[in-house]
Design an enzyme around this catalytic site. Structure first.
Site, PDB file in Angstrom:
ATOM      1  N   ASP A 301       0.843  -0.664  -0.214  1.00 55.45           N
ATOM      2  CA  ASP A 301      -0.329  -0.364  -0.111  1.00 55.45           C
ATOM      3  C   ASP A 301       1.797   1.277  -0.238  1.00 55.45           C
ATOM      4  O   ASP A 301       2.333   1.318   0.736  1.00 55.45           O
ATOM      5  CB  ASP A 301      -0.576  -0.357   0.933  1.00 55.45           C
ATOM      6  N   THR A 303       0.188   4.655   0.882  1.00 61.51           N
ATOM      7  CA  THR A 303       0.786   4.910   2.409  1.00 61.51           C
ATOM      8  C   THR A 303       0.729   3.905   3.451  1.00 61.51           C
ATOM      9  O   THR A 303       0.020   3.533   3.537  1.00 61.51           O
ATOM     10  CB  THR A 303      -1.826   5.578   2.488  1.00 61.51           C
ATOM     11  N   ASP A 539      -1.452  -0.938   6.419  1.00 72.12           N
ATOM     12  CA  ASP A 539      -1.485  -0.365   7.764  1.00 72.12           C
ATOM     13  C   ASP A 539      -2.732  -0.194   8.021  1.00 72.12           C
ATOM     14  O   ASP A 539      -3.372   0.643   8.776  1.00 72.12           O
ATOM     15  CB  ASP A 539      -0.147   0.821   7.666  1.00 72.12           C
TER      16      ASP A 539
END
Length: 787
Positions: A301, A303, A539
């Site tokens: 991912d 971010t 996350d």
């Protein structure tokens, strides 16, 4: 706290908490990141092989000399080394589990504080925000657009809205909004407590690799009984007395047992956990060590992985001067009770409004909707979200947003929507939105991201960037980091739904934007359907489904509690740079275990060959147990310990069992056949006795197994060649020092017999090397010819 009854708003008092703790009404589920000390000792001492070797040791001590019982030391070594290494791993896991455990926010005496999960008591008022994991059961007393994902409990991926009065269960997690609930069931009464306790336990032997090793051991166990009966009958006839027959039979049976294979595998796994622990990587399931080595696709991912969690507000571009964009944006950010990174950047980048607008309703951010919003008394409804969701295709502001995004900036649109739009947020009419401003955010690239991506490119691991952000913006960041294929980012909304067609698109591209949570999961499944071993990092709560379905889930330490709960590996320091070490450790463990398996199974094969040939020829078994203890220690036991822990960057390949058999079977046949040939020729010369003949056999077997060790140690380097040379020198010392020679019952008088046996061993070594080198090549050519 809005919506919370006045009586419950203060939460429990300190006295009420003490009263419940004393009554045993706390969340007292024991933390089980590893086995207990008694369980570890018992598991390493009371093993099938220790029982077998112990029984054989008793027989030797009764019928033979104590020197022939040296093999019994392997019981002490296996038990001690295995226990010590697992205890080291236990300490590492226990320490990291405490660090990695997500705290819970509760309200006590009117203030919100963080406590450990074990400190929750009955009737606790627990505060929830996006990404929070629900660890006990209870009833919602306040809800601000609270949406909960219960997929880990029910398998249903759609979020469930939780208004006041709704029930929430442990094992679910918050995907949007916030609120509070009171704990109704804690400890072992909670719905998922038993599942969580079992899932967090330490396991040494539940993996594909161990399944293959256990298959070897099962077949060997079945062979031992008939081999022992055959060997005892043969030795009774050849030796002429029961004591010598028992000692000879024990010598053959002990050699068949690959007693150190499971030990070395366990040590390699445990040492891998300790090494990763030093790099602040929590391995929550030991089989993950094996998965690390097989990864060939890494989905990340953007971010929190390629970029740091925080952002900075770079600019606010006003689109309409007649709309109060600045006040609306500041009020919208201030109305969020639990701001995410985007809202935090807006709050920090804008001055606080002199008279903030009073919100009358809010819609929390959802990765499925791609926007959040609030309704303000007298000022209408306002939303902040993705440009390609809230702007019409022909709006000039959309082109402006795309241009800014192409430079790696993140662009959000502030828009006013008609009153009443939040009645059903999932049906918001974007065409009715009035764009007021573009909020331009600058993302912070992780300095270690570029070299980490280069490492994976060099190791043949394909990296796929899967993000919910605009594909142009994601592509710009990926290009800045040097990711191959980033020049043509794909919009995930255009991907086909068919898994096969999606897999082709995934193979052809490296960067994907506007990916929803369910689509991330579908992408991981599509990659796995093509035979890829997929690791997924994340996350946020939108990563949970994909993390759960990946072969290996890797969560960031600062991520949500939900992601950390389902991942097999947690990077406690959020270090993307730790991933090469994570993958490298897995490769080291798996590659080295294969080397060790080759050694031990070669010994099993040559012992079976010797047993069969001795039975057919009706001669005395060529070795005493002490001979084989010496040879096995120098060519298998000691080298295996060093090889199991050595550096090894070779990428794991499928076919562990066939590959080991392709080496161990011809190697074992060469060792067993050549050794017996030299021994049988020596017995045909009446000048020597059993001590002379067994010495001839020992020298031949040692030379061959030393060459097998050299073949397994390839590619050669200084320390590996030094290891082989040191083992050879140790055997020479035993032959050259009279007390040691007598202790191991070796004689060096029959030079001619020894020379003949060495010549046979050398010829067998040359033939074995040729077979191992050319047979796979010829087999591959034949397969290509048939194709």
């Amino acid at each position: 706290m809005d919506g919370v009854p006045a009586a419950a708003e203060r939460g429990l008092t300190a006295a009420e908490v003490r009263e419940r703790v004393a009554a045993g009404r706390s969340n007292d589920v024991p933390r089980r990141s590893s086995r207990s000390v008694p369980e570890i000792v018992r598991a390493n001492v009371l093993t099938r092989f220790n029982a077998l070797i112990g029984s054989l040791l008793v027989l030797v001590l009764i019928f033979g000399e104590w020197q022939d019982g040296l093999f019994g030391l392997v019981i002490v070594a296996n038990s001690a080394i295995g226990s010590v290494q697992e205890l080291r791993a236990k300490r590492t896991l226990d320490r990291l589990a405490v660090i990695g455990e997500t705290p819970v926010r509760v309200r006590r005496d009117g203030t919100v504080r963080e406590i450990a999960q074990q400190e929750i008591v009955l009737d606790e008022l627990i505060v929830l925000g996006p990404g929070d994991r629900i660890v006990v059961d209870g009833d919602v007393v306040a809800s601000t657009g609270l949406e909960v994902d219960e997929s880990l409990l029910t398998g249903e991926a759609d979020p469930v809205r939780k208004p006041p009065g709704a029930h929430v269960r442990s094992g679910s997690f918050v995907v949007a909004g916030g609120g509070a609930f009171t704990a109704a069931k804690v400890g072992r009464d909670a719905y998922a407590a038993r599942l969580v306790e079992e899932a967090s336990q330490f396991s040494l032997a539940h993996s594909d690799l161990m399944a293959g090793i256990n298959a070897f051991l099962k077949y060997v166990t079945w062979l031992i009984v008939p081999a022992a009966v055959l060997l005892f009958a043969t030795q009774l006839s050849a030796a002429g007395n029961a004591p010598d027959a028992v000692v000879g039979a024990v010598a053959g049976v002990v050699t068949m047992v690959p007693e150190g294979l499971v030990l070395m595998t366990s040590i390699a796994f445990a040492v891998g956990v300790v090494r990763l622990g030093r790099r602040r990587c929590l391995v929550q399931e030991l089989p993950a060590i094996e998965g690390l080595a097989r990864v060939d696709v890494l989905c990340v991912d953007k971010t929190g992985t390629l970029t740091e969690p925080g952002m900075d507000l770079a600019d606010v571009i006003v689109l309409r001067g007649d709309l109060p964009a600045g006040e609306a944006l500041a009020s919208l950010a201030a109305s969020d009770p639990d701001p995410n990174a985007t809202m935090r950047a807006v709050l920090d980048g804008l001055p606080a409004p002199a008279e903030p607008w009073a919100p009358t309703g809010t819609v929390p951010f959802s990765s499925a909707r791609k926007w959040s919003g609030a309704e303000f008394a007298g000022h209408g409804c306002w939303v902040l979200g993705a440009a390609d969701v809230l702007l019409r295709p022909d709006d000039p502001a959309r082109s402006r947003a795309r241009e800014l995004g192409a430079g790696g900036l993140r662009v959000l649109v502030l828009a006013r929507v008609p009153d009443g739009s939040f009645g059903d947020p999932d049906r918001l009419d974007a065409a009715a939105a009035e764009p007021a401003a573009l909020a331009v955010l600058r993302q912070r690239l992780r300095p270690e991201a570029a070299p980490t991506l280069r490492y994976f490119a060099g190791q043949g691991v394909a990296v796929k960037v899967i993000s919910g952000d605009d594909p142009v913006s994601v592509g710009a960041i990926a290009r800045a980091l040097g990711l191959a294929g980033a020049e043509h980012p794909a919009d995930a909304r255009t991907l086909p739904g068919d898994p096969a067609a999606m897999a082709e698109a995934l193979d052809a591209n490296s960067v994907f934007g506007r990916v929803g949570p369910q689509q991330k999961q579908a992408m991981v499944r599509a990659l796995r359907s093509r035979g890829h071993t997929v690791a997924m990092t994340g996350d946020g709560v939108n990563d949970v489904l994909a993390l759960k379905d990946a072969d290996l889930g890797i969560a960031m330490g600062s991520g949500s509690g939900a992601t950390r709960a389902v991942a097999q590996v947690v990077l406690l320091d959020d270090g993307f740079a730790a991933l090469p070490h994570v993958v490298g450790e897995g490769r080291r463990v798996l590659g080295n275990i294969e080397r060790v398996a080759n050694l031990f199974l070669t010994k099993t094969v040559y012992s079976i060959i010797l047993v069969v040939l001795v039975g057919l020829a009706n001669v005395r078994f060529p070795f005493l147990p002490r001979h084989l203890t010496l040879i096995s220690s120098l060519t298998i036991g000691v080298p295996a310990f060093f090889l199991a822990l050595a550096p090894n960057a070779e990428r794991a390949r499928p076919g562990f069992v066939p590959r080991v058999l392709r080496f161990a079977v011809p190697a074992g046949i060469a060792c067993g056949g050549a050794t017996f040939a030299g021994y049988y020729l020596a017995t045909e010369r009446p000048a020597g006795d059993f001590a002379d003949d067994s010495t001839t056999a020992s020298i031949a077997l040692f030379v061959l197994t030393l060459w097998v060790l050299a073949l397994i140690a390839r590619p050669w380097n200084r320390w590996r060649l030094g290891l082989v040379a040191a083992m050879g020198a140790a055997f020479a010392v035993v032959l050259g020092v009279p007390p040691l020679r007598r202790f191991f019952a070796l004689e060096t008088g029959q030079t001619r017999n020894d020379a003949v046996a060495l010549a046979i061993a050398a010829a067998a070594a040359v033939l074995l090397t040729a077979v191992l080198r050319y047979v796979p090549v010829l087999t591959a050519r034949l397969r290509r010819g048939r194709a």
